[in-house]
Design a protein around this motif. Structure first.
Motif, PDB file in Angstrom:
ATOM      1  N   THR A  67      -2.091 -26.720  -1.170  1.00 14.00           N
ATOM      2  CA  THR A  67      -2.004 -27.375   0.104  1.00 14.00           C
ATOM      3  C   THR A  67      -1.688 -26.997   1.248  1.00 14.00           C
ATOM      4  O   THR A  67      -2.731 -27.420   2.267  1.00 14.00           O
ATOM      5  N   GLY A  68      -0.998 -26.427   1.543  1.00 20.40           N
ATOM      6  CA  GLY A  68      -0.436 -25.559   3.382  1.00 20.40           C
ATOM      7  C   GLY A  68      -1.866 -24.875   3.663  1.00 20.40           C
ATOM      8  O   GLY A  68      -2.769 -24.889   4.347  1.00 20.40           O
ATOM      9  N   LEU A  69      -3.120 -23.973   2.329  1.00 20.94           N
ATOM     10  CA  LEU A  69      -3.995 -23.235   2.825  1.00 20.94           C
ATOM     11  C   LEU A  69      -5.474 -24.348   3.376  1.00 20.94           C
ATOM     12  O   LEU A  69      -5.897 -24.183   4.138  1.00 20.94           O
ATOM     13  N   VAL A  70      -4.885 -25.594   2.461  1.00 17.14           N
ATOM     14  CA  VAL A  70      -6.506 -26.620   2.859  1.00 17.14           C
ATOM     15  C   VAL A  70      -6.219 -27.373   4.186  1.00 17.14           C
ATOM     16  O   VAL A  70      -7.609 -27.161   4.208  1.00 17.14           O
ATOM     17  N   SER A  74      -8.610 -27.327   7.035  1.00 15.71           N
ATOM     18  CA  SER A  74      -9.186 -28.525   7.752  1.00 15.71           C
ATOM     19  C   SER A  74      -8.787 -28.379   9.173  1.00 15.71           C
ATOM     20  O   SER A  74     -10.168 -28.693  10.016  1.00 15.71           O
ATOM     21  N   ASP A  75      -8.263 -27.975   9.678  1.00 15.14           N
ATOM     22  CA  ASP A  75      -8.394 -27.666  11.236  1.00 15.14           C
ATOM     23  C   ASP A  75      -8.343 -26.238  11.551  1.00 15.14           C
ATOM     24  O   ASP A  75      -9.187 -27.141  12.722  1.00 15.14           O
ATOM     25  N   ARG A  76      -8.957 -25.620  11.010  1.00 15.45           N
ATOM     26  CA  ARG A  76      -9.506 -24.757  11.727  1.00 15.45           C
ATOM     27  C   ARG A  76     -11.037 -24.864  11.579  1.00 15.45           C
ATOM     28  O   ARG A  76     -12.329 -24.582  12.776  1.00 15.45           O
ATOM     29  N   PHE A  77     -11.902 -25.863  10.661  1.00 12.58           N
ATOM     30  CA  PHE A  77     -13.169 -25.955  10.696  1.00 12.58           C
ATOM     31  C   PHE A  77     -13.818 -27.358  10.622  1.00 12.58           C
ATOM     32  O   PHE A  77     -14.790 -27.394  10.519  1.00 12.58           O
ATOM     33  N   GLY A  78     -12.478 -27.946  10.710  1.00 11.42           N
ATOM     34  CA  GLY A  78     -12.860 -29.348  11.565  1.00 11.42           C
ATOM     35  C   GLY A  78     -13.259 -30.387  10.177  1.00 11.42           C
ATOM     36  O   GLY A  78     -14.982 -30.972  10.547  1.00 11.42           O
ATOM     37  N   VAL A  79     -13.835 -30.237   9.208  1.00 15.47           N
ATOM     38  CA  VAL A  79     -14.027 -31.076   8.067  1.00 15.47           C
ATOM     39  C   VAL A  79     -12.639 -31.890   7.146  1.00 15.47           C
ATOM     40  O   VAL A  79     -11.434 -31.928   7.238  1.00 15.47           O
ATOM     41  N   PRO A  80     -13.122 -32.337   6.713  1.00 10.75           N
ATOM     42  CA  PRO A  80     -11.833 -33.836   6.066  1.00 10.75           C
ATOM     43  C   PRO A  80     -11.628 -32.936   4.869  1.00 10.75           C
ATOM     44  O   PRO A  80     -12.250 -31.974   3.961  1.00 10.75           O
ATOM     45  N   VAL A 232      -8.670 -14.929  -3.019  1.00 10.12           N
ATOM     46  CA  VAL A 232      -8.800 -16.467  -2.081  1.00 10.12           C
ATOM     47  C   VAL A 232     -10.395 -16.329  -1.021  1.00 10.12           C
ATOM     48  O   VAL A 232     -10.508 -15.774  -0.601  1.00 10.12           O
ATOM     49  N   GLY A 233     -10.741 -17.675  -2.323  1.00 13.04           N
ATOM     50  CA  GLY A 233     -11.872 -18.048  -1.096  1.00 13.04           C
ATOM     51  C   GLY A 233     -11.991 -19.438  -0.952  1.00 13.04           C
ATOM     52  O   GLY A 233     -11.108 -19.869  -1.912  1.00 13.04           O
ATOM     53  N   PHE A 234     -12.769 -20.050  -0.591  1.00 13.27           N
ATOM     54  CA  PHE A 234     -13.451 -21.375  -0.485  1.00 13.27           C
ATOM     55  C   PHE A 234     -14.098 -21.629  -0.644  1.00 13.27           C
ATOM     56  O   PHE A 234     -15.362 -21.196   0.269  1.00 13.27           O
TER      57      PHE A 234
END
Length: 359
Positions: A67-70, A74-80, A232-234
């Motif tokens: 949750t914290g990472l997502v 989301s804030d860093r890349f401006g994505v939902p 860790v990747g995404f």
């Protein structure tokens, strides 16, 4: 005792084994490891403190939803939030993508040579690999990749910059390729080395994903961020794909230590950019020196260089080891050399010069 063995899936027969970069020998002549594209710097400011605090609770399961990472991503890349999924490094997420899209009878297209995990994860799923040779300049042949699409194609990997050659595909050719790909075929832009790109004509995959529902972007904390040991990747993808990734993820796969380290790393971006800038300067120095010695070196936008050596590959790797650095040979093809600390790069350049002089 019965001599009958358990029945295993036939698809596992003949799967190539992933070959990690050879480590530096303990107590031997090899002083530096330039075989795994690792970041030579220690963790970014705040990371060790975050990991140490998280370690006090590793008797508990990690937050499975990250949750914290997502939220941070989301804030860093401006994505939902719904467009994000995490996994055990970008290779872990890549395997989830193949599982989510492809099975027996399906096809997965990728350039070759490219990231050596692609054929492995494809075969594990039971799908068929469709490798498309690089151009003579060691770049993705996107026209040939588009020509290889059939009604069985489910997924296409575009590694940009490409591992192990470091070469890139630029905006115009990539957009032209994406225009040719059917909307029901997923295109995965594997951008594990995105932070090292200095070519303004190479697009950020996140920009392309926003307007194309069949584009998924892979990123990792293993390279520029220096968290290779935490896995860790995404992925950034539209909701149906991201939701499928969450379904195929190994439960609790990303440890809490990895999550906290990734969050702290994102918050130390100024320091990150400085370190990446230093590595890019070293990259330029190494490439210029190699070309000055007479080597043909493709333009690289990653944190490594590629030397196509053919049958001389093993001998070159041995020469490097004798001088004190270990590199990553691909037998019969070439050598990938990570840009490391200045001292390691100097040793490598001396080895390359010695080998060239002996030809």
């Amino acid at each position: 005792m019965s001599e009958t063995n358990p029945k295993l899936r036939a698809e596992l027969e003949g799967i190539p084994t992933y070959k990690p970069g050879k480590p530096a020998a303990t107590g031997g002549p090899v002083a530096y490891k330039l075989s795994s594209n690792e970041n030579p710097y220690p963790p970014l400011p705040g990371v060790l403190e975050s990991v140490t605090a998280a370690a006090c609770a590793f008797n508990r399961y990690p937050d499975m939803a990250c949750t914290g990472l997502v939220n941070e991503l989301s804030d860093r890349f401006g994505v939902p939030l719904a467009h994000l999924a995490t996994g055990t490094g970008s290779v872990g997420v890549a395997q989830q993508l193949v599982q989510a899209t492809s099975g027996p009878g399906d096809e997965v297209i990728y350039a070759w040579r490219s990231f050596e995990a692609y054929p492995i994860i494809t075969q594990i799923s039971g799908a068929r690999s469709v490798p498309v040779p690089l151009t003579p300049g060691d770049v993705h042949d996107l026209d040939a990749m588009a020509d290889a699409i059939t009604d069985r194609t489910r997924l296409i990997f575009v590694c940009n910059p490409n591992n192990p050659t470091g070469t890139v595909v630029r905006r115009a050719e990539l957009e032209r390729f994406l225009d040719r790909v059917p909307g029901d075929v997923l295109v995965v832009l594997d951008e594990a080395y995105r932070e090292f790109i200095r070519d303004a004509e190479v697009p950020d995959g996140v920009e392309l994903y926003r307007e194309r529902p069949n584009v998924c972007v892979l990123r990792t904390f293993s390279k520029a961020y220096g968290l290779a040991g935490l896995r860790v990747g995404f992925a950034i993808a539209h909701e149906p794909v991201a939701a499928a990734l969450r379904k195929t993820a190994v439960p609790f796969g990303v440890s809490q230590l990895a999550q906290e380290a990734a969050i702290a790393s994102l918050r130390a971006e100024d320091e990150l950019l400085g370190r990446v800038g230093s590595l890019v300067c070293e990259r330029t120095r190494v490439v210029d020196a190699l070309r000055g010695q007479g080597w043909t070196v493709p333009e690289t936008q990653a944190n490594f260089v590629w030397l196509r050596l053919g049958e001389r590959t093993a001998a070159f790797a041995q020469t490097c080891e004798e001088h004190g650095v270990v590199v990553r040979p691909f037998p019969g093809e070439g050598v990938r050399v990570t840009v490391g600390e200045t001292e390691a790069n100097d040793i490598f350049l001396k080895a390359a010069e010695a080998f060239r002089g002996a030809l």
